[in-house]
Design an enzyme around this catalytic site. Structure first.
Site, PDB file in Angstrom:
ATOM      1  N   ASP A   1       9.047  -2.562   0.820  1.00 25.94           N
ATOM      2  CA  ASP A   1       7.618  -2.328   1.088  1.00 25.94           C
ATOM      3  C   ASP A   1       6.832  -3.629   1.266  1.00 25.94           C
ATOM      4  O   ASP A   1       5.795  -3.819   0.612  1.00 25.94           O
ATOM      5  CB  ASP A   1       6.994  -1.522  -0.056  1.00 25.94           C
TER       6      ASP A   1
ATOM      7  N   GLU B   1       3.377   8.363   4.751  1.00 23.41           N
ATOM      8  CA  GLU B   1       3.069   7.299   3.791  1.00 23.41           C
ATOM      9  C   GLU B   1       3.092   5.952   4.518  1.00 23.41           C
ATOM     10  O   GLU B   1       3.276   5.875   5.733  1.00 23.41           O
ATOM     11  CB  GLU B   1       4.108   7.284   2.657  1.00 23.41           C
TER      12      GLU B   1
END
Length: 370
Positions: free
Chosen positions: A61, A271
């Site tokens: 991420d 997301e």
């Protein structure tokens, strides 16, 4: 060998022993120029578009920024917690953040150590997920999602005088925040916005009524013919620690101006949102989650609506796809992750490659494999 079929790609996942990581004790890594080997599938080598930036720890991420002429990467820090995989993401049991830095793309990567630990966040319970960072008036801000002691995700903020930390967390989460994946964007007029949210394990679908429904759906699948759940966007106050008003829907629409539907799993938001501005247009990029695509939608305002334009990155090895996009010395780059080092979906490694905007404003499709 666990062979996975993802959107037509055959991916062979090999379990990599942790000694692969243990053998790399240095806190600095030389970024390989390009990929050449790794996994095999029926005797064929898988060639990766790029190589992991660091292999001494598992990272994912990656939110990248340029501060003071240097590249800083704010990733999740994956650990092997021994928790079985499930759709809630309980196996993503991260507990701290390590901030990476590099002077240039292709240069040495430094792990700056623990910047924030979950034990130093007064309101935190578990699962310190994907963060982002920002800078204003001499202070660096680290935004992070973590479950509170009632197991509900909220977004917190921590501050430091150094982009690499250590960071000190505020005693409470940002009022009005919920879910996961904060991505902070400062526009050319100086206003700063936070984009956030993630369905399924990110709990966004439990906030449809405006308040948390603990017994709500675990997924968005019960609303297949309804407009898809939107990414959220909130204006930040000048103090960078609070929302200036309630979060709004960053609605993604099709070419006819109609909101994408829940059943449109190849296009709807799941997301991992990110915002960048190019030629005066606002590019909302995001992951489709269970279909493993990175898509983009373009708007005329940072608040949207955003018109869906297409896929700009094919599925990586692994399950999740989470990224950031920044401009460095006139060139654009995407930071992303896959599971090249481990072959396990929850033990990931961050990478970087170039991103190109075409003359018409579209984004050139990226294939993470050669």
């Amino acid at each position: 060998m666990n062979v996975k079929f993802i959107n037509g790609l055959i991916i062979a996942a090999l379990s990599a022993p942790l000694c692969i990581l243990g053998a790399c004790n240095s806190s600095t890594q030389k970024t390989p120029a390009s990929a050449d080997t790794s996994k095999t599938d029926t005797g064929k080598k898988t060639k990766y578009l790029s190589q992991p930036l660091i292999s001494s720890i598992y990272t994912a991420d990656p939110s990248a920024h340029v501060f003071n002429g240097k590249i800083y990467i704010y990733p999740s820090h994956d650990i092997n917690a021994g928790i079985p995989e499930n759709d809630n993401g309980d196996h993503f049991a991260m507990r701290d953040y390590h901030i990476l830095s590099m002077d240039s793309i292709g240069g040495k990567v430094t792990d700056n150590g623990v910047a924030l630990d979950i034990k130093d966040i007064p309101w935190a319970g578990r699962q310190l997920w994907a963060p982002d960072a920002a800078y204003k008036n001499g202070t660096y801000y680290l935004y992070f999602p973590v479950k509170d002691k009632q197991d509900v995700f909220h977004i917190g903020v921590a501050t430091s005088a150094n982009p690499a930390g250590p960071f000190k967390a505020e005693p409470q989460p940002i009022a009005g925040s919920y879910s996961i994946d904060p991505a902070v964007f400062t526009d050319t007029d100086g206003k700063t916005y936070m984009y956030f949210g993630g369905i399924w394990g990110g709990q966004l679908q439990r906030w449809i009524t405006g308040k948390y429904e603990p017994n709500g759906s675990k997924t968005d699948s019960k609303q297949e013919d309804a407009p898809a759940i939107s990414c959220k966007v909130a204006l930040l106050k000048p103090d960078m620690k609070n929302f200036d008003g309630a979060a709004k829907n960053a609605v993604i629409v099709d070419s006819l101006g109609k909101p994408l539907l829940t059943k449109d799993h190849n296009r709807r938001f799941f997301e991992g949102s990110w915002m960048h501005k190019y030629n005066g247009k606002y590019y909302l990029t995001y992951s489709t989650g269970d279909t493993h695509l990175l898509c983009y939608a373009i708007g005329n305002s940072p608040l949207g609506p955003f018109t869906y334009k297409g896929v700009f990155m094919k599925p990586v090895e692994g399950w999740t796809t989470h990224h950031s996009i920044i401009e460095i010395k006139g060139k654009w780059y995407i930071f992303y992750h896959d599971t090249q080092l481990s072959g396990k979906t929850h033990l990931r490694n961050v990478k970087v490659t170039t991103l190109e905007h075409n003359a018409d404003g579209s984004i050139k499709l990226i294939d993470p494999f050669l």
